[in-house]
Design a protein around this motif. Structure first.
Motif, mmCIF file in Angstrom:
data_model
loop_
_atom_site.group_PDB
_atom_site.id
_atom_site.type_symbol
_atom_site.label_atom_id
_atom_site.label_comp_id
_atom_site.label_asym_id
_atom_site.label_seq_id
_atom_site.Cartn_x
_atom_site.Cartn_y
_atom_site.Cartn_z
ATOM 1 N N GLY A 69 33.286 -44.249 -21.451
ATOM 2 C CA GLY A 69 33.176 -42.881 -20.971
ATOM 3 C C GLY A 69 32.731 -42.754 -19.529
ATOM 4 N N ARG A 70 32.995 -43.771 -18.722
ATOM 5 C CA ARG A 70 32.536 -43.757 -17.331
ATOM 6 C C ARG A 70 33.696 -43.481 -16.381
ATOM 7 N N THR A 71 34.440 -42.429 -16.692
ATOM 8 C CA THR A 71 35.540 -41.999 -15.831
ATOM 9 C C THR A 71 35.262 -40.589 -15.339
ATOM 10 N N ARG A 72 35.835 -40.277 -14.184
ATOM 11 C CA ARG A 72 35.602 -38.980 -13.554
ATOM 12 C C ARG A 72 36.713 -37.978 -13.810
ATOM 13 N N THR A 73 37.812 -38.441 -14.386
ATOM 14 C CA THR A 73 38.945 -37.561 -14.594
ATOM 15 C C THR A 73 39.825 -38.134 -15.691
ATOM 16 N N ALA A 74 40.714 -37.310 -16.209
ATOM 17 C CA ALA A 74 41.702 -37.749 -17.193
ATOM 18 C C ALA A 74 43.085 -37.525 -16.614
ATOM 19 N N GLY A 75 44.098 -37.941 -17.370
ATOM 20 C CA GLY A 75 45.461 -37.845 -16.884
ATOM 21 C C GLY A 75 45.869 -39.135 -16.199
ATOM 22 N N VAL A 76 46.916 -39.063 -15.382
ATOM 23 C CA VAL A 76 47.312 -40.209 -14.565
ATOM 24 C C VAL A 76 46.417 -40.213 -13.341
ATOM 25 N N THR A 77 45.709 -41.293 -13.140
ATOM 26 C CA THR A 77 44.695 -41.320 -12.097
ATOM 27 C C THR A 77 44.631 -42.696 -11.449
ATOM 28 N N SER A 78 44.247 -42.723 -10.199
ATOM 29 C CA SER A 78 44.071 -43.998 -9.510
ATOM 30 C C SER A 78 42.640 -44.482 -9.697
ATOM 31 N N ALA A 79 42.400 -45.728 -9.307
ATOM 32 C CA ALA A 79 41.067 -46.310 -9.465
ATOM 33 C C ALA A 79 40.005 -45.505 -8.734
ATOM 34 N N GLY A 80 40.293 -45.111 -7.488
ATOM 35 C CA GLY A 80 39.305 -44.398 -6.694
ATOM 36 C C GLY A 80 38.965 -43.035 -7.238
ATOM 37 N N ALA A 81 39.925 -42.386 -7.898
ATOM 38 C CA ALA A 81 39.667 -41.077 -8.489
ATOM 39 C C ALA A 81 38.961 -41.199 -9.831
ATOM 40 N N ALA A 82 39.287 -42.240 -10.589
ATOM 41 C CA ALA A 82 38.758 -42.378 -11.943
ATOM 42 C C ALA A 82 37.324 -42.874 -11.993
ATOM 43 N N PHE A 83 36.944 -43.710 -11.026
ATOM 44 C CA PHE A 83 35.671 -44.402 -11.135
ATOM 45 C C PHE A 83 34.786 -44.183 -9.905
ATOM 46 N N ASP A 84 33.499 -44.466 -10.076
ATOM 47 C CA ASP A 84 32.560 -44.485 -8.956
ATOM 48 C C ASP A 84 32.888 -45.729 -8.134
ATOM 49 N N ALA A 85 33.565 -45.540 -7.007
ATOM 50 C CA ALA A 85 34.129 -46.671 -6.268
ATOM 51 C C ALA A 85 33.083 -47.692 -5.821
ATOM 52 N N PRO A 86 31.984 -47.282 -5.152
ATOM 53 C CA PRO A 86 31.009 -48.304 -4.738
ATOM 54 C C PRO A 86 30.420 -49.070 -5.914
ATOM 55 N N ASP A 87 30.118 -48.359 -7.000
ATOM 56 C CA ASP A 87 29.543 -49.012 -8.174
ATOM 57 C C ASP A 87 30.542 -49.958 -8.812
ATOM 58 N N PHE A 88 31.813 -49.549 -8.881
ATOM 59 C CA PHE A 88 32.855 -50.401 -9.452
ATOM 60 C C PHE A 88 32.986 -51.677 -8.636
ATOM 61 N N LEU A 89 33.016 -51.542 -7.311
ATOM 62 C CA LEU A 89 33.167 -52.717 -6.447
ATOM 63 C C LEU A 89 31.997 -53.678 -6.608
ATOM 64 N N ARG A 90 30.803 -53.136 -6.699
ATOM 65 C CA ARG A 90 29.637 -54.020 -6.881
ATOM 66 C C ARG A 90 29.692 -54.742 -8.221
ATOM 67 N N ALA A 91 30.271 -54.090 -9.222
ATOM 68 C CA ALA A 91 30.372 -54.711 -10.545
ATOM 69 C C ALA A 91 31.342 -55.890 -10.557
ATOM 70 N N LEU A 92 32.187 -55.994 -9.534
ATOM 71 C CA LEU A 92 33.161 -57.083 -9.482
ATOM 72 C C LEU A 92 32.573 -58.394 -8.993
ATOM 73 N N SER A 93 31.345 -58.391 -8.547
ATOM 74 C CA SER A 93 30.676 -59.638 -8.182
ATOM 75 C C SER A 93 30.508 -60.475 -9.451
ATOM 76 N N PRO A 94 30.786 -61.773 -9.431
ATOM 77 C CA PRO A 94 31.039 -62.647 -8.283
ATOM 78 C C PRO A 94 32.512 -62.833 -7.935
ATOM 79 N N HIS A 95 33.381 -61.963 -8.425
ATOM 80 C CA HIS A 95 34.808 -62.139 -8.168
ATOM 81 C C HIS A 95 35.183 -61.803 -6.728
ATOM 82 N N ILE A 96 34.476 -60.851 -6.138
ATOM 83 C CA ILE A 96 34.709 -60.528 -4.732
ATOM 84 C C ILE A 96 33.363 -60.441 -4.024
ATOM 85 N N SER A 97 33.402 -60.626 -2.719
ATOM 86 C CA SER A 97 32.211 -60.409 -1.906
ATOM 87 C C SER A 97 32.446 -59.157 -1.079
#
Length: 348
Positions: free
Chosen positions: A310-338
């Motif tokens: 339930g951690r989405t910001r919108t429904a329907g057809v949506t892109s990653a930046g619209a659906a999720f908290d972008a900074p938080d999502f990116l930080r969650a990708l560690s250690p896959h990305i720096s």
């Protein structure tokens, strides 16, 4: 969340699909292996004991319904997405489950936004196309860089790839895209997609350390020119590709990627530099990592995880930046990305 939840992976035995299956298992999900080649599915299941095998083809809705039956979500890893996305989305809507794909094809992503937006919104469904290195990561970086800006003049995403050994799926998808646009190029300018015959230009791009200034092909358009404008008010969205990587992709002699570590990743490295500009102000977000196909897996799986919790910001057809908290999502990708920088602001 993860243990006990099932996710159907269509195209599970493909290069990216295998990374997705492994990432799902690592996160505690139960993958259901699906795709058209039953033999390859059984071989994959034998190499990773436990997953259920459900062969299906996009021209057989009954088989797709069986593949998605009882699943909590579906991740489509099978291109060309011009052929697979619509049938899988239809099946996901019938099943009432979220749909995520890893499409890099510009036209296929346009089709998804165009043809399914109203139906998905009415159903309260979550459909996230291009949740991958191209389309998803760049969109997240641009969204993070935007911060509290509601509009910007331009967005540029420069891809600094050390090399690009394309998979057979990448080559096939590229062929389909070129055929659909009649060999023409495409860009996002003046607030719309535009097809053109202009020759590409070479540009020196000031990548941050450790890459430094490097040559890129300017306006080498990727799926980001669909995902970013789908939710951000930016009339000019451009993507650029390292010339070495573009040459690899163009050459028919470039081999497919080969594993260089125990996780199956190649030795390819990348640096993605996203820059948004408003007047004289500039904001930037930068991410680095290894293997564009391997890093697609945590992007897609993290998206599914957030949708199901339930951690989405919108429904329907949506892109990653619209659906999720972008900074938080990116930080969650560690250690896959720096993450080199998020929303640093400079002035000309």
């Amino acid at each position: 969340m993860g243990p006990g939840l099932t996710v159907t992976v269509f195209g599970a035995y493909g290069h990216t699909g295998r990374f997705v299956v492994a990432e799902l298992r690592k996160r505690g999900f139960l993958p259901i292996l699906s795709g058209r080649d039953a033999g390859k599915l059984r071989a994959l299941a034998a190499s990773t004991p436990g997953p259920e095998v459900r062969p299906a083809t996009v021209d057989d809705p009954v088989s797709l319904d069986h593949a998605l039956s009882g699943a909590d979500a579906v991740i489509n890893c099978a291109g060309p997405f011009a052929m697979t996305a619509a049938p899988l989305i239809e099946a996901a809507l019938r099943a009432g489950i979220p749909y995520v794909d890893v499409a890099a094809e510009i036209e296929a992503n346009v089709d998804t936004f165009t043809h399914f937006a109203d139906r998905a919104r009415a159903a309260g469904a979550v459909i996230v196309p291009a949740m991958a290195f191209y389309g998803g990561l760049g969109d997240l970086l641009v969204t993070a860089a935007m911060g509290d800006w509601t509009t910007a003049d331009t967005a540029d995403i420069a891809y600094g790839l050390s090399s690009w050994h394309p998979t057979p799926g990448t080559r096939t998808a590229g062929t389909v895209s070129r055929q659909r646009r009649g060999g023409r190029h495409v860009r996002y300018t003046n607030g719309r997609l535009e097809y053109h015959d202009d020759e590409p230009t070479l540009v020196k791009w000031p990548f941050p350390h450790p890459m430094g200034t490097s040559e890129v092909i300017g306006g080498f358009s990727m799926a980001d020119i669909v995902t970013v404008p789908s939710h951000l008010s930016i009339p000019e969205v451009r993507t650029h590709m390292a010339t070495e990587a573009a040459r690899d992709l163009a050459s028919p002699d470039t081999p497919a990627p080969t594993a260089a570590d125990e996780n199956g990743r190649s030795d390819q490295t990348f640096l993605v530099d996203a820059v948004v500009r408003s007047g004289r102000l500039e904001r930037r977000a930068v991410a680095g990592g290894r293997d564009i196909y391997a890093v697609t897996a945590p992007l897609a799986v993290e998206a599914v995880h957030r949708i199901l919790t339930g951690r989405t910001r919108t429904a329907g057809v949506t892109s990653a930046g619209a659906a999720f908290d972008a900074p938080d999502f990116l930080r969650a990708l560690s250690p896959h990305i720096s993450l080199e920088r998020l929303r640093g602001e400079t002035q000309d």
